[in-house]
Enzyme design. Structure first.
Site, PDB file in Angstrom:
ATOM      1  N   GLY A 139       0.772  -1.234   0.000  1.00  0.00           N
ATOM      2  CA  GLY A 139       0.000   0.000   0.000  1.00  0.00           C
ATOM      3  C   GLY A 139       0.805   1.288   0.000  1.00  0.00           C
ATOM      4  O   GLY A 139       0.354   2.295   0.545  1.00  0.00           O
TER       5      GLY A 139
ATOM      6  N   ASN B  56       1.281   3.106  -2.638  1.00  0.00           N
ATOM      7  CA  ASN B  56       0.467   4.050  -3.437  1.00  0.00           C
ATOM      8  C   ASN B  56      -0.701   4.566  -2.615  1.00  0.00           C
ATOM      9  O   ASN B  56      -1.033   5.754  -2.681  1.00  0.00           O
ATOM     10  CB  ASN B  56      -0.018   3.387  -4.730  1.00  0.00           C
ATOM     11  CG  ASN B  56       1.045   3.390  -5.804  1.00  0.00           C
ATOM     12  OD1 ASN B  56       1.323   4.422  -6.415  1.00  0.00           O
ATOM     13  ND2 ASN B  56       1.680   2.239  -6.012  1.00  0.00           N
TER      14      ASN B  56
ATOM     15  N   ARG C 149     -16.473 -15.582  -9.288  1.00  0.00           N
ATOM     16  CA  ARG C 149     -15.875 -14.239  -9.340  1.00  0.00           C
ATOM     17  C   ARG C 149     -16.915 -13.150  -9.589  1.00  0.00           C
ATOM     18  O   ARG C 149     -16.710 -11.993  -9.208  1.00  0.00           O
ATOM     19  CB  ARG C 149     -14.762 -14.226 -10.393  1.00  0.00           C
ATOM     20  CG  ARG C 149     -13.559 -15.047  -9.944  1.00  0.00           C
ATOM     21  CD  ARG C 149     -12.947 -14.475  -8.663  1.00  0.00           C
ATOM     22  NE  ARG C 149     -12.296 -13.226  -8.952  1.00  0.00           N
ATOM     23  CZ  ARG C 149     -11.049 -13.133  -9.393  1.00  0.00           C
ATOM     24  NH1 ARG C 149     -10.310 -14.223  -9.546  1.00  0.00           N
ATOM     25  NH2 ARG C 149     -10.531 -11.961  -9.677  1.00  0.00           N
TER      26      ARG C 149
ATOM     27  N   MET D 281      -4.635  -7.073  -7.016  1.00  0.00           N
ATOM     28  CA  MET D 281      -4.189  -8.090  -7.965  1.00  0.00           C
ATOM     29  C   MET D 281      -5.312  -9.043  -8.409  1.00  0.00           C
ATOM     30  O   MET D 281      -5.050 -10.189  -8.761  1.00  0.00           O
ATOM     31  CB  MET D 281      -3.007  -8.872  -7.385  1.00  0.00           C
ATOM     32  CG  MET D 281      -1.795  -7.992  -7.061  1.00  0.00           C
ATOM     33  SD  MET D 281      -1.253  -6.909  -8.420  1.00  0.00           S
ATOM     34  CE  MET D 281      -0.004  -7.940  -9.170  1.00  0.00           C
TER      35      MET D 281
ATOM     36  N   ASN E  13      -6.340   2.103 -12.842  1.00  0.00           N
ATOM     37  CA  ASN E  13      -5.308   1.187 -12.338  1.00  0.00           C
ATOM     38  C   ASN E  13      -3.937   1.786 -12.602  1.00  0.00           C
ATOM     39  O   ASN E  13      -3.754   2.546 -13.554  1.00  0.00           O
ATOM     40  CB  ASN E  13      -5.424  -0.166 -13.070  1.00  0.00           C
ATOM     41  CG  ASN E  13      -4.417  -1.175 -12.563  1.00  0.00           C
ATOM     42  OD1 ASN E  13      -4.212  -1.323 -11.362  1.00  0.00           O
ATOM     43  ND2 ASN E  13      -3.765  -1.878 -13.484  1.00  0.00           N
TER      44      ASN E  13
ATOM     45  N   HIS F  82       0.074   0.600 -13.243  1.00  0.00           N
ATOM     46  CA  HIS F  82       0.797  -0.614 -13.647  1.00  0.00           C
ATOM     47  C   HIS F  82       2.266  -0.257 -13.877  1.00  0.00           C
ATOM     48  O   HIS F  82       2.567   0.732 -14.563  1.00  0.00           O
ATOM     49  CB  HIS F  82       0.164  -1.165 -14.926  1.00  0.00           C
ATOM     50  CG  HIS F  82       0.785  -2.450 -15.374  1.00  0.00           C
ATOM     51  ND1 HIS F  82       0.448  -3.676 -14.829  1.00  0.00           N
ATOM     52  CD2 HIS F  82       1.736  -2.689 -16.300  1.00  0.00           C
ATOM     53  CE1 HIS F  82       1.175  -4.618 -15.408  1.00  0.00           C
ATOM     54  NE2 HIS F  82       1.963  -4.055 -16.306  1.00  0.00           N
TER      55      HIS F  82
ATOM     56  N   GLU G 181     -12.354  -4.761 -19.936  1.00  0.00           N
ATOM     57  CA  GLU G 181     -12.641  -6.174 -19.679  1.00  0.00           C
ATOM     58  C   GLU G 181     -11.405  -7.071 -19.748  1.00  0.00           C
ATOM     59  O   GLU G 181     -11.446  -8.212 -19.309  1.00  0.00           O
ATOM     60  CB  GLU G 181     -13.684  -6.694 -20.688  1.00  0.00           C
ATOM     61  CG  GLU G 181     -15.114  -6.306 -20.381  1.00  0.00           C
ATOM     62  CD  GLU G 181     -15.500  -4.887 -20.828  1.00  0.00           C
ATOM     63  OE1 GLU G 181     -14.619  -4.133 -21.299  1.00  0.00           O
ATOM     64  OE2 GLU G 181     -16.681  -4.544 -20.689  1.00  0.00           O
TER      65      GLU G 181
ATOM     66  N   ASP H 152      -4.991  -5.241 -18.380  1.00  0.00           N
ATOM     67  CA  ASP H 152      -4.117  -4.073 -18.606  1.00  0.00           C
ATOM     68  C   ASP H 152      -4.242  -3.486 -20.012  1.00  0.00           C
ATOM     69  O   ASP H 152      -3.264  -2.989 -20.580  1.00  0.00           O
ATOM     70  CB  ASP H 152      -2.645  -4.453 -18.317  1.00  0.00           C
ATOM     71  CG  ASP H 152      -2.444  -4.902 -16.870  1.00  0.00           C
ATOM     72  OD1 ASP H 152      -3.123  -4.362 -15.985  1.00  0.00           O
ATOM     73  OD2 ASP H 152      -1.614  -5.797 -16.640  1.00  0.00           O
TER      74      ASP H 152
ATOM     75  N   GLU I 231       5.412   6.375  -9.662  1.00  0.00           N
ATOM     76  CA  GLU I 231       4.003   6.044  -9.349  1.00  0.00           C
ATOM     77  C   GLU I 231       3.444   7.012  -8.313  1.00  0.00           C
ATOM     78  O   GLU I 231       2.339   7.541  -8.464  1.00  0.00           O
ATOM     79  CB  GLU I 231       3.896   4.613  -8.804  1.00  0.00           C
ATOM     80  CG  GLU I 231       4.185   3.542  -9.819  1.00  0.00           C
ATOM     81  CD  GLU I 231       3.873   2.135  -9.320  1.00  0.00           C
ATOM     82  OE1 GLU I 231       3.603   1.264 -10.165  1.00  0.00           O
ATOM     83  OE2 GLU I 231       3.890   1.888  -8.097  1.00  0.00           O
TER      84      GLU I 231
HETATM   85  C1  GAR Z   1       2.694  -1.086  -7.684  1.00  0.00           C
HETATM   86  O1  GAR Z   1       3.989  -1.017  -8.222  1.00  0.00           O
HETATM   87  C2  GAR Z   1       1.669  -1.223  -8.780  1.00  0.00           C
HETATM   88  O2  GAR Z   1       2.033  -0.543  -9.941  1.00  0.00           O
HETATM   89  C3  GAR Z   1       1.642  -2.698  -8.983  1.00  0.00           C
HETATM   90  O3  GAR Z   1       1.707  -3.239  -7.696  1.00  0.00           O
HETATM   91  C4  GAR Z   1       2.493  -2.376  -6.879  1.00  0.00           C
HETATM   92  C5  GAR Z   1       1.738  -2.135  -5.595  1.00  0.00           C
HETATM   93  O4  GAR Z   1       2.532  -1.435  -4.705  1.00  0.00           O
HETATM   94  N1  GAR Z   1       0.467  -3.111  -9.677  1.00  0.00           N
HETATM   95  C6  GAR Z   1       0.444  -4.078 -10.568  1.00  0.00           C
HETATM   96  O5  GAR Z   1       1.411  -4.751 -10.864  1.00  0.00           O
HETATM   97  C7  GAR Z   1      -0.918  -4.290 -11.215  1.00  0.00           C
HETATM   98  N2  GAR Z   1      -0.799  -5.195 -12.310  1.00  0.00           N
HETATM   99  P1  GAR Z   1       1.939  -0.774  -3.390  1.00  0.00           P
HETATM  100  O6  GAR Z   1       1.088  -1.848  -2.688  1.00  0.00           O
HETATM  101  O7  GAR Z   1       3.145  -0.415  -2.598  1.00  0.00           O
HETATM  102  O8  GAR Z   1       1.118   0.411  -3.804  1.00  0.00           O
END
Ligand code: GAR
Length: 206
Positions: A11, A13, A65, A90, A107, A109, A142, A145, A174
C-alpha cells in the site's frame, strides 16, 4: 469526491494518496473506504492509522468471481464512491462490474503498456532486456491491462538493476503520478472517447 482504494499488499500508493489528497482538506478528495482482497496486508494498517474505513472481501469466500465482484460493488455503492482506484489490487474484474463502472475504475501498472501486462511486469521487463520502462495509469476494461491510457512516465533501466532496484525507482514515479491523475479526474479534466483519453491540464503543471 469520494473514492475507494483497492489494495492487495503493502500500500505505498495508498499512502501517497492518503498524504497528498485525503489528508489535504483543500483537495476535495476523500478516501471513503479501502478494500482489500487479503487479510492482514500492511495497506489495511495504513488506512486504519488514518481513520479510513477498511473492508476485506476475499474471492475464496464467494461462489464465483461474479459474486465476489458483486460484494465489492455493494461496498462501492454503500460508500457512494465516484472513482475506484486500484493500487496494487491483484484481482481482475468480470465484465458486469467493468460495464457498471465504465471509465470510473483506474489502475496503476509498473510498465509502459502495452508492453509487459500481467502480474510480473518488472521481472518480465528486466528479463527482456529493455533499456527504458516506467508507469502507466489507465482506465480498466474487460481485459488484462488493456484499457484506455491516461498517463505514462518513463524510467530508465540500469545494467546493474535488480528487480527490487528497478521497482523502487518506478514506484517513485508512481507516487508522483497517481495522485495527480486522481485530482484531474475529480476536477472533471479527463475526457475519454473510445481508447483516446485527453487531459484538460498538463499533469506536469499540477
Ligand atoms: C505497484 O507497483 C503497482 O504498480 C503494482 O503493484 C504495486 C503495488 O505497490 N500493480 C500491478 O502490478 C498491477 N498489475 P503498493 O502496494 O506499494 O502500492
Amino acid at each position: 469526491m469520494k473514492i475507494a482504494v483497492l489494495v492487495s499488499g503493502s500500500g505505498t500508493n495508498l499512502q501517497t494518496i492518503i498524504d497528498k489528497l485525503h489528508n489535504d482538506t483543500t483537495s476535495g478528495i476523500e478516501i471513503a473506504v479501502v478494500i482489500s482482497d487479503r487479510k492482514k496486508v500492511y495497506a489495511l494498517n495504513r488506512a486504519k492509522q488514518n481513520g479510513i474505513p477498511t473492508k476485506v472481501v476475499r474471492a475464496q469466500d464467494y461462489e464465483d468471481r461474479v459474486a465476489f465482484d458483486q460484494a465489492i460493488s455493494l461496498l462501492i455503492d454503500e460508500f457512494a464512491v465516484e472513482l475506484i482506484v486500484l493500487a496494487g489490487f491483484m484481482k481482475l474484474f468480470q465484465s458486469p462490474f467493468v460495464k457498471k463502472y465504465r471509465n470510473r475504475i483506474i489502475n496503476i501498472h509498473p510498465s509502459i503498456l502495452p508492453a509487459f501486462p500481467g502480474a510480473t511486469p518488472v521481472a518480465d521487463s528486466l528479463a527482456y532486456g529493455v533499456k527504458v520502462t516506467g508507469v502507466t495509469v489507465h482506465f480498466v476494461d474487460e481485459n488484462v491491462d488493456t484499457g484506455p491510457i491516461i498517463a505514462q512516465r518513463v524510467v530508465p533501466v540500469n545494467d546493474t538493476d535488480t528487480e527490487e532496484d528497478l521497482h523502487d525507482r518506478i514506484q517513485i514515479e508512481e507516487h508522483n503520478l497517481y495522485p495527480k491523475v486522481i485530482k484531474l479526474f475529480a476536477q472533471g479534466k479527463i475526457q475519454v472517447s473510445g481508447r483516446m483519453v485527453s487531459l484538460s491540464d498538463s499533469i506536469s503543471d499540477l
